[in-house]
Design a protein around this motif. Structure first.
Motif, mmCIF file in Angstrom:
data_model
loop_
_atom_site.group_PDB
_atom_site.id
_atom_site.type_symbol
_atom_site.label_atom_id
_atom_site.label_comp_id
_atom_site.label_asym_id
_atom_site.label_seq_id
_atom_site.Cartn_x
_atom_site.Cartn_y
_atom_site.Cartn_z
ATOM 1 N N ARG A 144 -41.677 6.580 4.352
ATOM 2 C CA ARG A 144 -42.534 7.217 5.352
ATOM 3 C C ARG A 144 -43.515 8.186 4.686
ATOM 4 N NH1 ARG A 144 -42.604 8.060 10.841
ATOM 5 N NH2 ARG A 144 -40.597 6.997 11.138
ATOM 6 N N GLU A 145 -43.041 8.933 3.704
ATOM 7 C CA GLU A 145 -43.907 9.868 2.984
ATOM 8 C C GLU A 145 -45.059 9.137 2.307
ATOM 9 O OE1 GLU A 145 -41.466 11.995 0.269
ATOM 10 O OE2 GLU A 145 -40.345 13.060 1.835
ATOM 11 N N ARG A 146 -44.758 7.989 1.702
ATOM 12 C CA ARG A 146 -45.796 7.214 1.029
ATOM 13 C C ARG A 146 -46.834 6.700 2.014
ATOM 14 N NH1 ARG A 146 -41.945 3.529 -3.002
ATOM 15 N NH2 ARG A 146 -41.354 5.212 -4.438
ATOM 16 N N LEU A 147 -46.381 6.242 3.165
ATOM 17 C CA LEU A 147 -47.298 5.738 4.188
ATOM 18 C C LEU A 147 -48.179 6.859 4.726
ATOM 19 C CD1 LEU A 147 -44.935 3.310 6.157
ATOM 20 C CD2 LEU A 147 -46.794 2.678 4.613
ATOM 21 N N GLU A 148 -47.592 8.018 4.932
ATOM 22 C CA GLU A 148 -48.355 9.160 5.445
ATOM 23 C C GLU A 148 -49.353 9.655 4.408
ATOM 24 O OE1 GLU A 148 -44.975 10.961 8.525
ATOM 25 O OE2 GLU A 148 -45.220 11.844 6.514
#
Length: 219
Positions: A144-148
């Motif tokens: 999720r962090e990478r996508l954000e």
């Protein structure tokens, strides 16, 4: 006295392979693929998919994807123009058939950036020519962090990608190799090791029988 000329070649001609990389969005598949193409330039090329999704500012038509409208895509599918195709996030993605098997016969390797459905369809079609590698994120929180961090999708799209990631991860057992992408360099090293080993498989070596017979004739 000079050494006799060896009757077995130093390297046998190999049949090409279809090297499949799959992962949830944000798990590093595209970065690994780019590195692999750069490192193996001239030995492996990307199979560029067709898609009906809009082109992004950073993308180039014909390089990242062939961007077409839905009508064109459907006609290609009806005409048997795809090895595989699937719906992903309301858009269609398909692998062009073109001259894939001709390239494999010529010893050329092809890299495929497809999801689990595409990997399954390619394996059903080409069997032993296909090598399937699935990349996992260290955790869903990291994903999720990478996508954000990309800052290219809305919160709703990111949530949809996370939900799809859960579904994709459940298909890990449809792959020959499963890697956890904790460190990009380590993961890339594993991918290149897999590719090198698969190229050396006995089933892909051509002229092996003749070479062995020539070797035995020296006895």
């Amino acid at each position: 006295m000079a050494n006799p000329r060896p009757s077995v070649p130093d390297k046998f001609n190999s049949r090409g392979l279809m090297f499949v990389l799959s992962s949830p969005s944000g798990a590093g598949k595209s970065t690994i693929a780019e590195r692999l193409l750069e490192r193996e330039e001239g030995r492996i090329r990307m199979s560029v998919s067709y898609t009906t999704r809009p082109i992004r500012p950073s993308e180039t038509d014909g390089v990242d994807y062939h961007f077409v409208d839905t009508g064109t895509f459907k006609k290609m599918a009806d005409d048997g123009g795809f090895l595989e195709w699937a719906h992903v996030f309301d858009y269609r993605y398909g692998t062009p058939r073109e001259n894939v098997f001709r390239e494999l016969d010529a010893g050329k390797d092809l890299l495929f950036d497809v999801d689990w459905q595409g990997a399954q369809q390619l394996f059903q079609l080409a069997g032993g020519d296909v090598v399937r590698v699935f990349l996992l994120p260290p955790s869903m929180a990291t994903l999720r962090e990478r996508l954000e961090r990309r800052a290219t999708d809305s919160a709703a799209v990111i949530q949809s990608r996370m939900e799809r990631a859960g579904q994709e991860v459940s298909h890990w057992d449809g792959y020959d190799y499963v890697l956890v992408n904790r460190d990009l360099d380590d993961c890339f090293a594993c991918v290149t090791t897999i590719l090198a080993a698969e190229r050396l498989k006995r089933s892909r070596q051509r002229g092996l029988i003749g070479g062995i017979n020539a070797l035995r004739s020296e006895i």
